[in-house]
Design an enzyme around this catalytic site. Sequence first.
Site, PDB file in Angstrom:
ATOM      1  N   MET A  30      37.346  63.360  33.303  1.00 55.78           N
ATOM      2  CA  MET A  30      36.552  62.775  32.219  1.00 55.78           C
ATOM      3  C   MET A  30      36.804  63.550  30.924  1.00 55.78           C
ATOM      4  O   MET A  30      36.022  63.455  29.973  1.00 55.78           O
ATOM      5  CB  MET A  30      35.068  62.791  32.580  1.00 55.78           C
ATOM      6  CG  MET A  30      34.781  61.942  33.823  1.00 55.78           C
ATOM      7  SD  MET A  30      33.107  61.325  33.895  1.00 55.78           S
ATOM      8  CE  MET A  30      32.182  62.832  33.969  1.00 55.78           C
ATOM      9  N   LEU A  33      38.643  69.201  28.855  1.00 55.08           N
ATOM     10  CA  LEU A  33      39.376  69.949  29.877  1.00 55.08           C
ATOM     11  C   LEU A  33      39.125  71.458  29.787  1.00 55.08           C
ATOM     12  O   LEU A  33      38.951  72.016  28.708  1.00 55.08           O
ATOM     13  CB  LEU A  33      40.875  69.680  29.742  1.00 55.08           C
ATOM     14  CG  LEU A  33      41.303  68.219  29.843  1.00 55.08           C
ATOM     15  CD1 LEU A  33      42.828  68.110  29.804  1.00 55.08           C
ATOM     16  CD2 LEU A  33      40.758  67.539  31.094  1.00 55.08           C
ATOM     17  N   HIS A  37      40.372  71.868  35.412  1.00 52.89           N
ATOM     18  CA  HIS A  37      41.175  70.645  35.326  1.00 52.89           C
ATOM     19  C   HIS A  37      42.670  70.996  35.262  1.00 52.89           C
ATOM     20  O   HIS A  37      43.507  70.333  35.877  1.00 52.89           O
ATOM     21  CB  HIS A  37      40.835  69.856  34.053  1.00 52.89           C
ATOM     22  CG  HIS A  37      39.408  69.426  33.931  1.00 52.89           C
ATOM     23  ND1 HIS A  37      38.544  69.972  33.010  1.00 52.89           N
ATOM     24  CD2 HIS A  37      38.695  68.477  34.600  1.00 52.89           C
ATOM     25  CE1 HIS A  37      37.360  69.374  33.105  1.00 52.89           C
ATOM     26  NE2 HIS A  37      37.420  68.485  34.066  1.00 52.89           N
ATOM     27  N   GLN A  61      29.453  55.864  36.490  1.00 56.94           N
ATOM     28  CA  GLN A  61      29.002  56.943  37.384  1.00 56.94           C
ATOM     29  C   GLN A  61      27.830  57.730  36.799  1.00 56.94           C
ATOM     30  O   GLN A  61      27.368  58.696  37.400  1.00 56.94           O
ATOM     31  CB  GLN A  61      30.164  57.869  37.754  1.00 56.94           C
ATOM     32  CG  GLN A  61      30.701  58.732  36.653  1.00 56.94           C
ATOM     33  CD  GLN A  61      31.973  59.448  37.098  1.00 56.94           C
ATOM     34  OE1 GLN A  61      33.009  58.827  37.300  1.00 56.94           O
ATOM     35  NE2 GLN A  61      31.895  60.764  37.275  1.00 56.94           N
ATOM     36  N   GLN A 156      37.788  70.898  44.428  1.00 62.32           N
ATOM     37  CA  GLN A 156      36.805  71.221  45.473  1.00 62.32           C
ATOM     38  C   GLN A 156      35.403  71.359  44.882  1.00 62.32           C
ATOM     39  O   GLN A 156      34.399  71.201  45.568  1.00 62.32           O
ATOM     40  CB  GLN A 156      37.209  72.527  46.168  1.00 62.32           C
ATOM     41  CG  GLN A 156      36.297  72.900  47.330  1.00 62.32           C
ATOM     42  CD  GLN A 156      36.446  74.343  47.732  1.00 62.32           C
ATOM     43  OE1 GLN A 156      37.551  74.886  47.719  1.00 62.32           O
ATOM     44  NE2 GLN A 156      35.344  74.984  48.081  1.00 62.32           N
ATOM     45  N   LYS A 157      35.348  71.652  43.600  1.00 59.93           N
ATOM     46  CA  LYS A 157      34.058  71.803  42.903  1.00 59.93           C
ATOM     47  C   LYS A 157      33.122  70.626  43.204  1.00 59.93           C
ATOM     48  O   LYS A 157      31.933  70.809  43.396  1.00 59.93           O
ATOM     49  CB  LYS A 157      34.349  71.929  41.408  1.00 59.93           C
ATOM     50  CG  LYS A 157      33.259  71.532  40.494  1.00 59.93           C
ATOM     51  CD  LYS A 157      32.499  72.731  40.048  1.00 59.93           C
ATOM     52  CE  LYS A 157      31.453  72.422  39.015  1.00 59.93           C
ATOM     53  NZ  LYS A 157      31.245  71.046  38.692  1.00 59.93           N
ATOM     54  N   ASP A 158      33.686  69.413  43.226  1.00 63.12           N
ATOM     55  CA  ASP A 158      32.879  68.230  43.542  1.00 63.12           C
ATOM     56  C   ASP A 158      33.165  67.854  44.991  1.00 63.12           C
ATOM     57  O   ASP A 158      33.897  66.899  45.283  1.00 63.12           O
ATOM     58  CB  ASP A 158      33.235  67.097  42.578  1.00 63.12           C
ATOM     59  CG  ASP A 158      32.900  67.475  41.151  1.00 63.12           C
ATOM     60  OD1 ASP A 158      31.720  67.427  40.783  1.00 63.12           O
ATOM     61  OD2 ASP A 158      33.820  67.871  40.410  1.00 63.12           O
ATOM     62  N   SER A 193      32.664  74.219  34.428  1.00 64.95           N
ATOM     63  CA  SER A 193      32.217  72.830  34.350  1.00 64.95           C
ATOM     64  C   SER A 193      32.027  72.470  32.888  1.00 64.95           C
ATOM     65  O   SER A 193      31.590  73.308  32.087  1.00 64.95           O
ATOM     66  CB  SER A 193      30.880  72.676  35.089  1.00 64.95           C
ATOM     67  OG  SER A 193      30.248  71.478  34.700  1.00 64.95           O
TER      68      SER A 193
HETATM   69  P1  AMP Z   1      35.487  65.845  35.721  1.00 65.90           P
HETATM   70  O1  AMP Z   1      36.226  65.740  34.438  1.00 65.90           O
HETATM   71  O2  AMP Z   1      34.309  66.744  35.658  1.00 65.90           O
HETATM   72  O3  AMP Z   1      35.206  64.502  36.340  1.00 65.90           O
HETATM   73  O4  AMP Z   1      36.479  66.566  36.721  1.00 65.90           O
HETATM   74  C1  AMP Z   1      37.757  66.057  36.956  1.00 65.90           C
HETATM   75  C2  AMP Z   1      38.346  66.760  38.142  1.00 65.90           C
HETATM   76  O5  AMP Z   1      38.407  68.157  37.890  1.00 65.90           O
HETATM   77  C3  AMP Z   1      37.493  66.564  39.405  1.00 65.90           C
HETATM   78  O6  AMP Z   1      38.355  66.369  40.513  1.00 65.90           O
HETATM   79  C4  AMP Z   1      36.753  67.866  39.490  1.00 65.90           C
HETATM   80  O7  AMP Z   1      36.366  68.209  40.804  1.00 65.90           O
HETATM   81  C5  AMP Z   1      37.791  68.839  38.958  1.00 65.90           C
HETATM   82  N1  AMP Z   1      37.140  70.069  38.499  1.00 65.90           N
HETATM   83  C6  AMP Z   1      36.081  70.165  37.656  1.00 65.90           C
HETATM   84  N2  AMP Z   1      35.704  71.464  37.533  1.00 65.90           N
HETATM   85  C7  AMP Z   1      36.528  72.187  38.317  1.00 65.90           C
HETATM   86  C8  AMP Z   1      36.643  73.573  38.635  1.00 65.90           C
HETATM   87  N3  AMP Z   1      35.817  74.488  38.124  1.00 65.90           N
HETATM   88  N4  AMP Z   1      37.622  73.956  39.486  1.00 65.90           N
HETATM   89  C9  AMP Z   1      38.458  73.043  40.036  1.00 65.90           C
HETATM   90  N5  AMP Z   1      38.405  71.725  39.789  1.00 65.90           N
HETATM   91  C10 AMP Z   1      37.448  71.290  38.942  1.00 65.90           C
END
Ligand code: AMP
Length: 284
Positions: A30, A33, A37, A61, A156-158, A193
């Site tokens: 999303m 970054l 990411h 979502q 893995q965070k999510d 995050s």
């Molecule tokens: P998001 O932009 O928050 O939807 O995240 C996009 C992708 O990045 C998802 O697969 C998340 O699980 C991953 N992601 C977000 N934060 C982290 C993190 N701290 N470490 C590893 N992957 C992450």
Amino acid sequence: MIKIFKTKNEILDYRNSKATNLTIGLVPTMGNLHAGHLSLLKNSILENDISIITIFVNPTQFGPNEDFNSYPRTLDHDLTLIEELALKMSSAKEIAVFAPTSNDEIYPENFSTSISIGPLKNILEGKIRPTHFDGVTTVVFKLFHITKPHNAYFGQKDYQQCVIIQKMILDLELPISMHIIPISRNADGLALSSRNQYLTDTEMKMALTLPKTLNAIKDAVLNNRDFLDAINEAKQDPRWDYLEVLDAHTLNDDIENKKDLVIVGAYKINQTRLLDNIVVKNVR
Ligand code: AMP
């Protein structure tokens, strides 16, 4: 070398122009970054001929009272980070960014289909955010369909999201290998995050309760101590939305005789919910 696409038709043309022997890696995000990411993208670049990173704040979502409108949108900065990574990796491989300018690119007028994954979407995050995972699986399915990746990279965070997408891939027999990339953390151990920037300095310190508690439970699990004591003690703090030890593969709470466990937690500081987890393998 980065190519940027703002419409679905452009990315479809691009994808369809690629020879069938080239491998494609997809990194759905999303935006806004950070190093987490980028570690997904790095893995994709290493393992594929072409990497496609998508940047789309997916409206479906978010619940009605969530932060869809205020979610940080920082496309220029994101593109700079991607370019810097590409330069650092001195990789001649192609990187494409799909950053739709409008929600209509993904959800045209009268869009009415939803991909929905059985009971898994109703536990943990799903209990608190009842429409969240339908939004996630629908957008991810659509991104899979548009980009037709061989490999897809998720953090893995999510953790629950990973289990759900893995299940969707399996149930729908999608020809995609899922790669789960370890959590990137800051120096204090807090999982990176985009939502961390909502926190004040004091709240950032408070947030460390999340990884510290997960680690304490992990120690209890590994030392055969009763981790339920540690959970009950932690839960005296009302900020926990949930804190559980589950089967790492199914997220089932019947963990007797299970080898691989996951400790998952969601911790709420004022309006900001933070997620974290630790996987503990070969416990028995
Ligand atoms: P998001 O932009 O928050 O939807 O995240 C996009 C992708 O990045 C998802 O697969 C998340 O699980 C991953 N992601 C977000 N934060 C982290 C993190 N701290 N470490 C590893 N992957 C992450």
